[in-house]
Structures are given as C-alpha cells and as structure tokens.
Design a protein around this motif. Structure first.
Motif, PDB file in Angstrom:
ATOM      1  N   ASN A 179      -9.913  -4.632  -3.750  1.00 43.36           N
ATOM      2  CA  ASN A 179     -10.635  -4.176  -4.941  1.00 43.36           C
ATOM      3  C   ASN A 179      -9.746  -4.194  -6.178  1.00 43.36           C
ATOM      4  O   ASN A 179     -10.184  -4.559  -7.273  1.00 43.36           O
ATOM      5  N   SER A 190       0.823  -1.208   0.000  1.00 44.94           N
ATOM      6  CA  SER A 190       0.000   0.000   0.000  1.00 44.94           C
ATOM      7  C   SER A 190       0.860   1.263   0.000  1.00 44.94           C
ATOM      8  O   SER A 190       1.811   1.377   0.778  1.00 44.94           O
ATOM      9  N   ASN A 199      -8.889   0.518   5.317  1.00 44.97           N
ATOM     10  CA  ASN A 199      -9.096   1.122   3.990  1.00 44.97           C
ATOM     11  C   ASN A 199      -8.054   0.635   2.988  1.00 44.97           C
ATOM     12  O   ASN A 199      -8.365   0.376   1.825  1.00 44.97           O
ATOM     13  N   ARG A 202      -8.986  -2.822   1.893  1.00 45.10           N
ATOM     14  CA  ARG A 202     -10.108  -2.796   0.946  1.00 45.10           C
ATOM     15  C   ARG A 202      -9.631  -2.397  -0.452  1.00 45.10           C
ATOM     16  O   ARG A 202     -10.053  -2.997  -1.453  1.00 45.10           O
ATOM     17  N   LYS A 203      -8.773  -1.390  -0.522  1.00 42.37           N
ATOM     18  CA  LYS A 203      -8.253  -0.932  -1.818  1.00 42.37           C
ATOM     19  C   LYS A 203      -7.469  -2.036  -2.515  1.00 42.37           C
ATOM     20  O   LYS A 203      -7.631  -2.267  -3.719  1.00 42.37           O
TER      21      LYS A 203
END
Length: 311
Positions: A301, A50, A294, A297-298
């Motif tokens: 996705n 990330s 978050n 989740r990113k």
C-alpha cells in the motif's frame, strides 16, 4: 585445487536421459526455482523494510530465507543448464565448489531452524526473561556462530573429497556433485571416508532433527498453562516450524545417514530436499503467518501511494 588422481571433470547424468522428460524437468525446475527466489526474496525484503517485524523470530526467518535462496541456487540453475546441454560436464574444481556451497547453506538452514526453535522455547516457556535472553546482540552472535559452524562443516566435506582417488569412469549418476555419489567413483577403499561422512553430515541432520522435535514437544506441553488465545497463536507458529522441519530433515536424513548405495528414488528425494523445500518454506511462513501478510500488505500500500503521488 590439486588432486592426486586423473579426474579433471565429471559427467552429470542428471535426472533423466529421456529428451521428452528433460523438457518437463526443465519446466518444473524452472517454475520451482523462480518461485523459490521470488518468495524468499519477498520475505527478505519485507522483514528488512517492515518496522513491525523486528522480533528475533523474524530476524532468524530473514536468514532462513537467505539460506533457502542460496541453497536452491547451488543446484537448480546447473540442473536447468545441464538439461539443455549436450555435454553435462562439470570440472573438478566446480564440483568441489558446488559441494562446499551445498553443505554451507544446507548446514546454515539446520542451524537457523534450531535457533528459531530456541527462540520459540524462550518466548513461550520463559516469557518474562525473553527480552533479556534473546536481545539483538545475542541473536547476532548466534547467527555468526551458525555461519562459522556451517563453514567448518563444508570444509570438512571438501577435505573428505580431496582424500578420494579417481582413476576410472567419471560418470556421476546424479544431477549435482555431492560426496556420496563421488564415493562410488573412487578407486580406493572408501569405508573410512564414508564413515566420516555419515558421522559428519548424517549426525548433523539427525542430531538437529532430534533436538528440534524435543524442543517443540516441550513447547507444546507447556502450552497447557496458557490462555486459549496464546495457545492458538503459539500453535500456529509452532505448526509452521514443525512442517518445515519434517519436510527438510526427512529427505536429509534419508540421504546422509546410510551406506553409499544407490536407490531409484535417491535423485527425486534430493530434488525435494534441495529445490522443493526451499520453494515451500515461503508459502508456509507467509500463508500461516498473519504478521508477515499484514506487513506485506502495508508495504504494498505504501508503494502504491508513493507511485500515485509521483504521477
């Protein structure tokens, strides 16, 4: 490694001698270990991949998760294998290796928790100087020093074990090798070695805990001058850290700061300290941290979109 005694192997008695209870132990430890490995590896993967988790706090969280994974691996697989085996033996050299790994990753976790507290202190109490103080090179040096300190601590444990002489029973009333259970088997005066052991491991746990609690008290006291939103965010982060500190250092201090006496709850406290806490850390740091959730989740996705495009 050479030893001046007749101990070639030890017999680990494990958590219980009851066959029915052993099945329950295997199931529980297996679930906890798999949860620990998956949870910590997920945090490691998320921080590594990330772009939004590039701050020093997540840099240190990466190494905390790494230490947690390795820390539980030093005991959980062996405990499961021994519970399934008829003879729960461990060689002298394997015992030394387990002691070294247990203290290496345990000490690393202590040092990383201290670094995380330092990071929060600088971020909250000295926000203008934060980018300068906690720059990437400084964080890398601090992690390297933590590994060096952990290595020195572990080598000290091995030096103390090598000074012990074993000539009698080789039954260890525990599920893993550690210096304190071995002291009970030694056929020599262990007062001085135990004193050095407490001065080393006990002092590390107690000093680390006191330093952390003082730092968080200072941090929480300084929040009175911040805005409501800043207080809320800082309190959320610090609360997670304090929970981890209490859960980790409570059992650690209980085990390593007292004479070599055996109590009925020793093994259960050790299980919580070596297996339970590494399992809870990922839950605490993900469920209470919006940025980590978050980021997960990113990444999820992005993975789903890439799979759809490939199909």
């Amino acid at each position: 490694m050479k030893q001046n005694n007749s101990a070639n192997e030890f017999i680990l008695l494990g958590l219980t001698q009851d066959p029915r209870r052993q099945k329950v132990v295997i199931a529980i430890i297996f679930i906890f270990y798999v949860g620990t490995a998956v949870g910590n590896l997920l945090i490691i993967f998320t921080i590594k991949c990330s772009r939004t988790l590039g701050s020093p706090m997540y840099f240190f969280l990466f190494y905390l998760s790494l230490a947690d994974s390795c820390f539980s691996t030093t005991t959980a697989p062996r405990l499961i294998i021994d519970a399934l085996s008829l003879k729960k033996s461990i060689s002298y050299n394997e015992c030394l290796t387990q002691i070294f790994a247990l203290h290496l990753f345990g000490a690393m976790e202590i040092f990383v928790l201290i670094l995380m507290a330092v990071d929060r202190y600088v971020a909250i109490c000295k926000p203008l100087r934060y980018p300068t103080i906690m720059r990437q090179q400084v964080c890398a040096i601090l992690i390297i020093l933590s590994w060096i300190g952990s290595f020195i601590h572990s080598i000290t444990q091995i030096v103390l074990v090598l000074r012990l002489t074993f000539c009698g029973p080789n039954l260890i009333d525990h599920y893993c090798c550690d210096l304190q259970p071995l002291l009970k088997l030694a056929c020599m005066d262990t007062y001085m070695i135990n004193l050095l052991f407490v001065s080393n491991s006990g002092a590390l746990c107690t000093t680390g805990f006191v330093m952390l609690m003082i730092s968080y008290i200072i941090i929480l006291h300084s929040l009175r001058n911040h805005s409501a939103e800043a207080r809320r965010k800082a309190l959320s982060t610090c609360t997670s850290h304090i929970i981890v500190v209490v859960l980790f250092f409570g059992p650690c201090i209980f085990i390593y700061t007292r004479p070599p006496t055996t109590l009925p709850i020793d093994k259960m406290v050790a299980v919580f300290y070596t297996i339970g806490t590494p399992f809870l850390n990922p839950l605490i740091y993900t469920l209470r941290n919006a940025e980590v959730k978050n980021a997960m989740r990113k990444l999820w996705n992005i993975k789903r979109i890439s799979e759809i495009k490939m199909n």
